[in-house]
Design an enzyme around this catalytic site. Structure first.
Site, PDB file in Angstrom:
ATOM      1  N   GLY A   1      36.459  -3.436  68.461  1.00 61.06           N
ATOM      2  CA  GLY A   1      36.654  -3.229  70.297  1.00 61.06           C
ATOM      3  C   GLY A   1      35.967  -4.343  70.412  1.00 61.06           C
ATOM      4  O   GLY A   1      36.108  -5.111  71.642  1.00 61.06           O
ATOM      5  N   THR A   2      35.497  -5.503  69.457  1.00 62.97           N
ATOM      6  CA  THR A   2      34.833  -6.400  69.346  1.00 62.97           C
ATOM      7  C   THR A   2      36.007  -7.039  70.182  1.00 62.97           C
ATOM      8  O   THR A   2      36.387  -8.418  70.550  1.00 62.97           O
ATOM      9  CB  THR A   2      33.983  -6.778  68.962  1.00 62.97           C
TER      10      THR A   2
ATOM     11  N   ASN B   1      27.525   2.644  75.836  1.00 59.67           N
ATOM     12  CA  ASN B   1      27.067   3.041  74.796  1.00 59.67           C
ATOM     13  C   ASN B   1      25.203   3.023  74.534  1.00 59.67           C
ATOM     14  O   ASN B   1      25.362   4.077  73.501  1.00 59.67           O
ATOM     15  CB  ASN B   1      27.748   1.836  73.521  1.00 59.67           C
TER      16      ASN B   1
ATOM     17  N   GLN C   1      33.808   4.210  73.751  1.00 60.27           N
ATOM     18  CA  GLN C   1      32.769   5.017  73.310  1.00 60.27           C
ATOM     19  C   GLN C   1      33.778   6.480  74.004  1.00 60.27           C
ATOM     20  O   GLN C   1      32.883   7.506  73.501  1.00 60.27           O
ATOM     21  CB  GLN C   1      31.906   5.378  73.979  1.00 60.27           C
TER      22      GLN C   1
ATOM     23  N   SER D   1      37.872   1.485  68.356  1.00 57.54           N
ATOM     24  CA  SER D   1      37.420   1.720  67.664  1.00 57.54           C
ATOM     25  C   SER D   1      36.834   2.649  66.803  1.00 57.54           C
ATOM     26  O   SER D   1      36.619   3.638  66.956  1.00 57.54           O
ATOM     27  CB  SER D   1      36.241   0.726  67.501  1.00 57.54           C
TER      28      SER D   1
ATOM     29  N   HIS E   1      35.493   3.493  64.071  1.00 56.33           N
ATOM     30  CA  HIS E   1      34.073   4.415  63.160  1.00 56.33           C
ATOM     31  C   HIS E   1      33.381   5.111  64.313  1.00 56.33           C
ATOM     32  O   HIS E   1      31.984   5.232  64.307  1.00 56.33           O
ATOM     33  CB  HIS E   1      34.076   3.336  62.470  1.00 56.33           C
TER      34      HIS E   1
ATOM     35  N   THR F   1      48.059  -9.444  57.056  1.00 55.14           N
ATOM     36  CA  THR F   1      48.316  -8.567  57.201  1.00 55.14           C
ATOM     37  C   THR F   1      47.635  -6.989  57.156  1.00 55.14           C
ATOM     38  O   THR F   1      46.539  -7.417  57.709  1.00 55.14           O
ATOM     39  CB  THR F   1      48.121  -8.894  55.058  1.00 55.14           C
TER      40      THR F   1
ATOM     41  N   CYS G   1      23.991  -2.176  68.490  1.00 57.17           N
ATOM     42  CA  CYS G   1      25.277  -2.636  68.582  1.00 57.17           C
ATOM     43  C   CYS G   1      24.493  -4.650  68.470  1.00 57.17           C
ATOM     44  O   CYS G   1      25.635  -4.945  67.739  1.00 57.17           O
ATOM     45  CB  CYS G   1      26.425  -2.800  69.606  1.00 57.17           C
TER      46      CYS G   1
END
Ligand code: PLP
Length: 379
Positions: A70-71, A149, A177, A197, A199, A235, A325
């Site tokens: 996300g960042t 979030n 989110q 994202s 995770h 990569t 975060c």
């Protein structure tokens, strides 16, 4: 005892996701850019994942680019729209994630910034948004997140999208989110960019994506070996990509069941908490337009949030004060400040996942009750 109620910060990897990733660490380790069979196998797996993710969002595979999360996506979009789409003005809100707000801040000399008004619960004032958009003179990017979030508020991105269409503005929604928690049909929402994202939905860390609508393609931010059709060199994080696709697929397959279950945990927890501490309040929305995964509770003045967070941690219960975060900083939550939350009341974010149980919720309520009792004895 270990209880994890900080799923808005990150989620545990689903065992099935790990299983799907493992072969790409061991046997299928080719570099997707290599032309031999190892490389071709890796490349094919990436393209299959891209197609599948695009399908889940009703987008074209060519509109999905893998990023580190996300960042990176927010940085890419906000930085590139200036030169590539001629954007000179941004409209955003004071409760966006720092990856949006700090990126905008770093561009103050190149972007005019306007903040949309929020009500006391943190909801966007759509009339004010229209007022800001209405002059329609400058090329504008609207940055408004789908789901917050920290407090869990949900923005009506369909409505924002319609306003952006009416006034010919670009729209970036931080959907970190919301992806894999809500169905998003990109043919039905007028949004140019969204972020994901893995995770946040039981996938691995350090992998995500940007959706770029075909009529709003940006130029690359990273230059090098031309991976991701030259959009993002480097990569590919193939294990991450495979894991993200698996996690997203699992989440969307079980969406109804999981969302109902998690919502019921959230409601049960709030009811039980209210029984022992009637003076608690919710920061943000509770009943409507709220993430079913997030409950941000404002505690009575004597039960400071950080006191609770530290003491719950000692009892093996992981929760968050404000947003994890921005971990490592004790600057306080910019979201709660924007909502003018009373400074003498401590706030704690509890966030749930499909792996939490009612028994865990009971344990957490019991621990909070004991801590509140202890605190009453001290004062
Ligand atoms: N946007 C929101 C709403 C988030 O909750 C997070 C979580 O940290 C991010 C962006 C950043 O995502 P990432 O951790 O993938 O960089």
């Amino acid at each position: 005892m270990k209880i994890y109620l900080d799923n808005a910060a990150t989620t545990p990897l689903a065992p099935e996701v790990l299983e799907a990733m493992l072969p790409f660490f061991s046997e299928k380790y080719g570099n997707p850019s290599s032309i031999h069979q190892f490389g071709r196998e890796a490349k094919a797996a990436i393209e299959k994942a891209r197609k599948s993710i695009a399908q889940m969002l009703n987008a074209a595979p060519a509109e999905i680019f893998f990023t580190s999360g996300g960042t990176e996506t927010a940085n890419l979009v906000i930085q590139r729209v200036i030169d590539d789409l001629g954007v000179t003005r941004v409209i955003t809100s004071r409760i966006e994630h720092h990856c949006v707000l700090h990126t905008i801040e770093s561009l103050y000399c190149r972007l005019k910034v306007e903040f949309v008004e929020l009500d006391a619960s943190g909801n966007v004032n759509y009339e004010h948004l229209e007022k800001l958009l209405a002059p329609g003179i400058e090329k504008t990017l609207v940055c408004l997140m789908y789901a917050n979030n920290e407090i869990g508020n949900i923005t009506n991105i369909e409505r924002v999208g319609e306003l952006c269409k009416k006034y010919q503005a670009y729209f970036f929604s931080d959907t970190v989110q919301a992806i894999a928690h809500y169905l998003i049909d990109l043919q039905k929402v007028n949004v140019h960019f969204i972020s994901g994202s893995a995770h946040k939905f039981h996938g691995p860390k350090g992998i995500g994506f940007v959706y770029m609508r075909s009529d709003a393609m940006l130029k690359p931010m990273l230059h090098g070996g031309s991976q991701e059709r030259n959009m993002r060199s480097g990569t590919e994080n193939i294990t991450g990509i495979i894991g993200m696709e698996k996690a997203m697929g699992m989440a969307y397959t079980k969406l109804n069941e999981d969302s109902k279950y998690i919502q019921s945990l959230k409601e049960y927890f709030f009811q039980k908490l209210k029984e022992i501490l009637p003076d608690i309040r919710v920061n943000g929305n509770y009943e409507h337009n709220s993430l079913y995964t997030v409950l941000n509770v404002s505690f009575p003045p004597s039960d400071k949030g950080d006191f609770l967070v530290y003491n719950l941690d000692i009892s093996g219960i992981s929760v968050s004060a404000g947003s994890a975060c921005a971990s490592g900083s004790d600057a306080g939550s910019h979201v709660l400040k924007a909502l003018h939350a009373p400074p003498d009341r401590g706030s704690v974010r509890f966030s749930f996942s499909r792996y939490n149980t009612k028994e865990e919720v009971d344990e957490v309520v019991k621990a909070i009750s004991e801590l509140a009792e202890k605190r009453r004895e001290i004062y």
